[in-house]
Design a protein around this motif. Structure first.
Motif, short mmCIF file in Angstrom:
data_model
loop_
_atom_site.label_atom_id
_atom_site.label_comp_id
_atom_site.label_asym_id
_atom_site.label_seq_id
_atom_site.Cartn_x
_atom_site.Cartn_y
_atom_site.Cartn_z
N PRO A 61 20.28 41.93 11.72
CA PRO A 61 19.75 42.99 12.58
C PRO A 61 20.56 43.95 12.96
CG PRO A 61 20.04 40.59 13.32
CD PRO A 61 21.05 40.74 12.07
N ILE A 112 15.83 46.64 15.50
CA ILE A 112 15.57 46.62 17.16
C ILE A 112 15.60 48.11 17.24
CG2 ILE A 112 16.20 45.65 19.15
CD1 ILE A 112 17.70 43.62 18.04
N LEU A 132 7.73 45.20 19.08
CA LEU A 132 7.74 43.83 18.08
C LEU A 132 6.31 43.73 17.40
CD1 LEU A 132 8.92 41.06 20.53
CD2 LEU A 132 10.07 42.03 18.61
N SER A 170 7.68 39.26 15.27
CA SER A 170 8.89 39.60 14.63
C SER A 170 9.11 41.10 15.04
CB SER A 170 8.76 39.39 12.94
OG SER A 170 7.98 40.41 12.49
N PHE A 171 10.63 41.40 14.52
CA PHE A 171 10.88 42.93 14.65
C PHE A 171 10.28 43.41 13.13
CE2 PHE A 171 14.35 40.47 16.46
CZ PHE A 171 14.48 41.02 17.88
N THR A 198 13.24 35.42 15.86
CA THR A 198 13.11 36.56 16.49
C THR A 198 13.70 36.35 18.05
OG1 THR A 198 11.19 37.24 15.50
CG2 THR A 198 11.66 38.25 17.76
N HIS A 237 5.56 31.81 8.04
CA HIS A 237 5.69 32.60 9.18
C HIS A 237 4.41 33.51 9.59
CE1 HIS A 237 9.92 32.36 8.88
NE2 HIS A 237 9.98 32.78 7.63
N LEU A 274 17.11 37.94 19.74
CA LEU A 274 17.11 38.65 20.96
C LEU A 274 17.88 38.10 21.97
CD1 LEU A 274 13.01 39.06 21.47
CD2 LEU A 274 14.62 40.74 21.22
N VAL A 330 7.24 34.35 21.66
CA VAL A 330 8.13 34.75 20.62
C VAL A 330 9.29 33.78 20.56
CG1 VAL A 330 9.74 36.67 20.42
CG2 VAL A 330 7.58 37.11 21.57
N VAL A 390 16.22 43.49 9.85
CA VAL A 390 15.35 43.86 10.73
C VAL A 390 15.88 45.07 11.42
CG1 VAL A 390 14.39 41.69 10.51
CG2 VAL A 390 15.91 42.15 12.45
#
Length: 214
Positions: free
Chosen positions: A131, A51, A64, A79-80, A195, A74, A199, A191, A49
């Motif tokens: 990530p 960011i 997001l 999500s990202f 995710t 899901h 974060l 969220v 993913v």
């Protein structure tokens, strides 16, 4: 502002990551039970993913995505941008960039990759997530894939750092399962899960930068 922030972030990423301890601050209460519930015969599928930081109206933001409702674990989650590794991808960094371009329309050549956070495993879908962190020099124009994305949330980094937005509730991610989980209340959206855990590590990294004190 974005160049200065990214410089600070790059320095902290290079000095070491908080890792699992930071992720677990936003872990569902039944995370260990969930891992036992899902016993996969196949090894985890690799995924990535992104960011993606950018500056808008004098503030640092990142996007997001709200996923569509579909028959799956899901469904409807936030999500990202990102997805699974394809054989045509050179590496997982390319996976993150390709998926971001496909899902929210950001050309991969415009993204400058800064580094990455700790990997995260998702038991229900058997995905291992890498990530990556990147940034844009200009505010992006998002073009969402209607099949993959219901909505793009433009999140202010300052809001993410607000401790008052950390909450907890019972969440029913799929039929027959109820989980007490911490979450970020972002624009009245829940969220949580992977995710939120990613974060959480990001926040701990940012706390070490001068940005948090400005």
């Amino acid at each position: 502002m974005i160049e200065e922030f990214v410089g600070q972030l790059r320095k902290e990423l290079a000095s070491g990551l908080p890792g699992l301890e930071a992720q677990m601050q936003m872990a569902p209460a039944r995370l260990s039970d969930i891992k036992r519930d899902f016993k996969h015969k196949e090894p985890p599928r690799e995924s990535a993913v992104l960011i993606l930081f950018y500056e808008a109206q004098g503030k640092i933001h990142f996007p997001l995505m709200v996923r569509p409702i579909y028959p799956g674990v899901h469904s409807g989650q936030i999500s990202f941008p990102g997805g699974k590794f394809e054989l045509t991808d050179y590496n997982l960094e390319e996976t993150a960039l390709r998926e971001t371009e496909e899902e929210i329309g950001i050309p991969r050549e415009q993204v400058k990759v800064v580094g990455q956070l700790s990997a995260h495993y998702i038991p229900p879908s058997n995905f291992n997530i890498e990530p990556y962190i990147g940034y844009l020099k200009e505010k992006p124009v998002f073009v969402k894939d209607e099949k993959e994305v219901d909505e793009v949330l433009e999140v202010r980094l300052d809001d993410l750092l607000d401790e008052n937005l950390r909450k907890s509730k019972l969440i029913r991610p799929y039929q027959g399962v109820e989980i007490k989980a911490p979450y970020f209340d972002i624009q009245d959206k829940v969220v949580w899960g992977a995710t939120a855990m990613i974060l959480s590590e990001l926040i701990e990294v940012i706390k070490q930068t001068p940005y948090i004190h400005e």
